[in-house]
Design a protein around this motif. Structure first.
Motif, short mmCIF file in Angstrom:
data_model
loop_
_atom_site.label_atom_id
_atom_site.label_comp_id
_atom_site.label_asym_id
_atom_site.label_seq_id
_atom_site.Cartn_x
_atom_site.Cartn_y
_atom_site.Cartn_z
N TYR A 12 0.83 -1.20 0.00
CA TYR A 12 0.00 0.00 0.00
C TYR A 12 0.87 1.26 0.00
CZ TYR A 12 -3.52 3.37 1.48
OH TYR A 12 -4.35 4.46 1.55
N LEU A 13 1.89 1.28 0.85
CA LEU A 13 2.80 2.43 0.92
C LEU A 13 3.51 2.62 -0.42
CD1 LEU A 13 4.32 4.65 2.50
CD2 LEU A 13 5.96 2.88 3.15
N GLU A 15 2.72 1.72 -3.40
CA GLU A 15 1.83 2.17 -4.47
C GLU A 15 1.54 3.67 -4.39
OE1 GLU A 15 -1.48 -0.47 -3.96
OE2 GLU A 15 -0.53 -2.05 -5.16
N HIS A 16 1.80 4.27 -3.26
CA HIS A 16 1.55 5.71 -3.09
C HIS A 16 2.81 6.56 -3.26
CE1 HIS A 16 -2.23 4.14 -1.65
NE2 HIS A 16 -2.72 5.34 -1.91
N GLN A 18 4.16 7.35 -5.92
CA GLN A 18 3.96 8.22 -7.08
C GLN A 18 3.39 9.59 -6.68
OE1 GLN A 18 0.90 6.82 -9.81
NE2 GLN A 18 0.05 5.55 -8.16
N TYR A 19 2.79 9.68 -5.51
CA TYR A 19 2.20 10.94 -5.06
C TYR A 19 3.16 11.79 -4.24
CZ TYR A 19 -1.96 8.41 -6.46
OH TYR A 19 -2.88 7.68 -7.18
N HIS A 44 8.97 0.18 -6.58
CA HIS A 44 8.38 1.50 -6.73
C HIS A 44 9.36 2.64 -6.45
CE1 HIS A 44 4.86 -1.09 -6.59
NE2 HIS A 44 4.22 -0.11 -7.20
N TYR A 47 9.47 6.03 -8.44
CA TYR A 47 8.57 7.16 -8.16
C TYR A 47 9.12 8.13 -7.12
CZ TYR A 47 5.27 4.32 -10.74
OH TYR A 47 4.65 3.57 -11.71
#
Length: 111
Positions: A12-13, A15-16, A18-19, A44, A47
């Motif tokens: 979950y972390l 995947e975020h 990118q923000y 990831h 990102y």
């Protein structure tokens, strides 16, 4: 009560990421992250290219997890400080071509 990033929390972390592309410090101390969690995070890294400090003390990262991290370091070229909590020997086994110019901090705690 403390929240910990373990199990699917790492996914979950990651995947975020990118923000938060300007993230410079990622402190994941004591989050019980295991090999699968490390894989999600490393996959990831692209990102968060501005990451300078990665602290993974107090997790359950073994040799394969450290190698997986090293394979993805090219995505975080600004990484300067990495704390693997005494797993430096595993990092040294990784392909030296994948390692950025970083300062590796390894803390071994004696109880």
């Amino acid at each position: 009560y403390q929240r910990r990033v373990h199990g699917n929390g790492s996914k979950y972390l990651a995947e975020h990421f990118q923000y938060i592309p300007n993230l410079q410090t990622l402190n994941l101390v004591g989050n019980f992250i295991e090999e699968n969690g490390v894989k999600y995070l490393a996959e990831h890294f692209q990102y968060i290219p501005n990451l300078q400090t990665l602290d993974l003390v107090g997790n359950f990262i073994e040799e394969n997890g450290v190698k997986y991290l090293a394979e993805h370091f090219q995505h975080i070229p600004n990484l300067q400080t990495l704390d693997l909590d005494g797993r430096e020997e595993d990092l040294e086994k990784a392909d030296s071509n994948t390692l950025p110019n970083i300062s590796i901090i390894c803390q071994n705690f004696v109880n």
